[in-house]
Enzyme design. Structure first.
Site: not given
Length: 159
Positions: A46, A48-50, A54
């Site tokens: 997703t 923001t996550c990517s 992370l």
């Protein structure tokens, strides 16, 4: 009830992606006897996550470990195959992926969110915590749509 600082993490089954396929592990066993920087994302791959979450932990891995963190771990309500692919796509070998495919861990710590408006169903919230021998020492839960207190940079300031 949401987990709090000073609480012991619940013991539930998580799944680690490994070279030999998915490997079940009990959270009680995983967190025992060491300091873990744990962060949770609503979903692998997703935006923001990517793009931010992370990568921040990958970039700051050495600094976190220099401040006493034994292991950096990420959990998400995704299966081990998805988290393994996400780990590989982001060159995140310094981060242990803990798949919470059924959301058992997210439910046990009281940090779920309803992502059904985005076609994601029930997921884990975005948060981070410092866990020392299975006990929560710091807990940083994001407000919906935010990304600040669960970042690697914020956690570094707590160590």
């Amino acid at each position: 009830m949401t987990i709090s600082v000073g609480d012991k993490l619940p013991d539930v089954t998580l799944v680690k992606p490994t070279e030999n396929g998915p490997e079940k592990i009990q959270s009680g066993e995983f967190f025992a006897g060491r300091k873990v920087a744990l962060f949770s994302v609503p979903g692998a791959f997703t935006p923001t996550c990517s793009a931010r979450h992370l990568p921040g932990y990958v970039e700051k891995a050495d600094e976190l470990k220099a401040k006493g963190v034994d292991e950096i771990a990420c959990t998400a309500v995704n299966d081990a195959f998805v988290l393994g692919a996400w780990q590989g796509a982001n060159d995140a070998s310094d981060v242990t992926m803990l798949a919470d495919g059924n959301g058992d861990f997210a439910q046990a710590v009281g940090l779920t969110m309803d992502g059904s408006g985005f076609g994601m169903g029930q997921r884990g919230q975005r948060y981070s915590m410092i866990v020392d021998d299975g006990v929560v020492k710091e807990l940083n839960v994001e407000q919906p749509g935010d990304f600040s207190v669960s970042s690697a940079e914020h956690m570094l300031g707590q160590l």
